[in-house]
Scaffold this motif. Structure first.
Motif, PDB file in Angstrom:
ATOM      1  N   ALA A  86     -11.002  25.156 -31.868  1.00 26.85           N
ATOM      2  CA  ALA A  86     -10.124  24.145 -31.281  1.00 26.85           C
ATOM      3  C   ALA A  86     -10.154  22.815 -32.038  1.00 26.85           C
ATOM      4  O   ALA A  86      -9.227  22.018 -31.916  1.00 26.85           O
ATOM      5  CB  ALA A  86     -10.497  23.918 -29.816  1.00 26.85           C
ATOM      6  N   ALA A 144      -7.718  16.657 -26.669  1.00 28.36           N
ATOM      7  CA  ALA A 144      -6.988  17.718 -27.382  1.00 28.36           C
ATOM      8  C   ALA A 144      -7.773  19.027 -27.386  1.00 28.36           C
ATOM      9  O   ALA A 144      -7.210  20.097 -27.140  1.00 28.36           O
ATOM     10  CB  ALA A 144      -6.692  17.270 -28.812  1.00 28.36           C
ATOM     11  N   VAL A 145      -9.072  18.941 -27.644  1.00 32.20           N
ATOM     12  CA  VAL A 145      -9.900  20.148 -27.706  1.00 32.20           C
ATOM     13  C   VAL A 145      -9.987  20.809 -26.331  1.00 32.20           C
ATOM     14  O   VAL A 145      -9.799  22.028 -26.203  1.00 32.20           O
ATOM     15  CB  VAL A 145     -11.307  19.817 -28.260  1.00 32.20           C
ATOM     16  CG1 VAL A 145     -12.277  20.967 -28.047  1.00 32.20           C
ATOM     17  CG2 VAL A 145     -11.214  19.459 -29.744  1.00 32.20           C
ATOM     18  N   ASP A 147      -7.939  20.488 -23.810  1.00 25.41           N
ATOM     19  CA  ASP A 147      -6.617  21.003 -23.448  1.00 25.41           C
ATOM     20  C   ASP A 147      -6.365  22.345 -24.125  1.00 25.41           C
ATOM     21  O   ASP A 147      -5.890  23.294 -23.493  1.00 25.41           O
ATOM     22  CB  ASP A 147      -5.529  19.990 -23.835  1.00 25.41           C
ATOM     23  CG  ASP A 147      -4.159  20.459 -23.395  1.00 25.41           C
ATOM     24  OD1 ASP A 147      -3.890  20.437 -22.174  1.00 25.41           O
ATOM     25  OD2 ASP A 147      -3.356  20.844 -24.268  1.00 25.41           O
ATOM     26  N   ARG A 148      -6.703  22.441 -25.394  1.00 28.75           N
ATOM     27  CA  ARG A 148      -6.518  23.696 -26.133  1.00 28.75           C
ATOM     28  C   ARG A 148      -7.364  24.809 -25.504  1.00 28.75           C
ATOM     29  O   ARG A 148      -6.891  25.943 -25.317  1.00 28.75           O
ATOM     30  CB  ARG A 148      -6.907  23.483 -27.598  1.00 28.75           C
ATOM     31  CG  ARG A 148      -6.356  24.532 -28.519  1.00 28.75           C
ATOM     32  CD  ARG A 148      -6.486  24.141 -29.982  1.00 28.75           C
ATOM     33  NE  ARG A 148      -5.657  22.960 -30.266  1.00 28.75           N
ATOM     34  CZ  ARG A 148      -5.966  22.014 -31.143  1.00 28.75           C
ATOM     35  NH1 ARG A 148      -7.070  22.097 -31.846  1.00 28.75           N
ATOM     36  NH2 ARG A 148      -5.177  20.989 -31.342  1.00 28.75           N
ATOM     37  N   ARG A 151      -5.913  25.924 -22.077  1.00 29.19           N
ATOM     38  CA  ARG A 151      -4.723  26.767 -22.214  1.00 29.19           C
ATOM     39  C   ARG A 151      -5.105  28.202 -22.585  1.00 29.19           C
ATOM     40  O   ARG A 151      -4.390  29.139 -22.268  1.00 29.19           O
ATOM     41  CB  ARG A 151      -3.757  26.171 -23.221  1.00 29.19           C
ATOM     42  CG  ARG A 151      -3.097  24.918 -22.698  1.00 29.19           C
ATOM     43  CD  ARG A 151      -2.219  24.224 -23.726  1.00 29.19           C
ATOM     44  NE  ARG A 151      -1.763  22.950 -23.213  1.00 29.19           N
ATOM     45  CZ  ARG A 151      -0.731  22.785 -22.392  1.00 29.19           C
ATOM     46  NH1 ARG A 151      -0.036  23.835 -21.990  1.00 29.19           N
ATOM     47  NH2 ARG A 151      -0.392  21.591 -21.965  1.00 29.19           N
ATOM     48  N   SER A 152      -6.241  28.358 -23.235  1.00 30.32           N
ATOM     49  CA  SER A 152      -6.733  29.686 -23.573  1.00 30.32           C
ATOM     50  C   SER A 152      -7.508  30.312 -22.411  1.00 30.32           C
ATOM     51  O   SER A 152      -7.270  31.449 -22.035  1.00 30.32           O
ATOM     52  CB  SER A 152      -7.635  29.580 -24.804  1.00 30.32           C
ATOM     53  OG  SER A 152      -8.288  30.796 -25.040  1.00 30.32           O
TER      54      SER A 152
END
Length: 158
Positions: A86, A144-145, A147-148, A151-152
């Motif tokens: 990520a 950002a990390v 959130d990524r 989402r996974s």
């Protein structure tokens, strides 16, 4: 009658978890030892004091704190590769600030847990914590990390 400011016990628990993960990594301590030290010496209010002296976190919920620390350490072999994937290529995990690394591991651990709050709540909590520790680009990177990862790990919520 007015009420005082709302105590954010879950946020306090997460702050303590980040600090405990940082301490465990830096000192090479067993997570159970660090959890015990925090419960005995850093969490809760000392009589005659108003709370935050000597790094105390008076409002932390011990069960959430302990669960996040244990999960982050227990699943670190799975969490770290997810974080590496990520992160941008120019931010290798080993070179990330150790507090930020602890924060992202705690957030990833909590996102991996079942029965917790919604992913967006978890992300926002850790973003708030990151803003308390950092004034540079680190909160944006953590956001950002996480959130990524969310989402996974929790695709159905997005």
């Amino acid at each position: 009658m007015g009420k005082g400011p709302k105590t954010r016990t879950r946020t306090a628990s997460r702050v303590a978890a980040v600090q405990a993960l940082f301490q465990a990594e830096q000192a090479g301590d067993n997570p159970e030892t660090v959890i015990d030290q925090f419960v005995r010496h850093r969490l809760g209010v000392l009589e005659g004091q108003d709370g935050f002296e000597d790094g105390r976190i008076p409002d932390a919920e011990v069960p959430l704190f302990s669960r996040v620390v244990r999960e982050a350490v227990r699943r670190q072999d799975a969490i770290d590769p997810m974080l590496i994937d990520a992160l941008p290529d120019d931010w290798p995990l080993a070179r990330i600030d150790p507090v930020l690394r602890a924060l992202m591991r705690a957030g990833a651990a909590e996102l991996s847990m079942t029965g917790g709050p919604p992913a967006k709540v978890v992300i926002n909590e850790y973003l708030d914590i990151a803003r308390g520790f950092f004034t540079g680009p680190e909160p944006g990177l953590a956001n950002a990390v996480l959130d990524r990862l969310a989402r996974s790990l929790r695709a159905a919520e997005f």
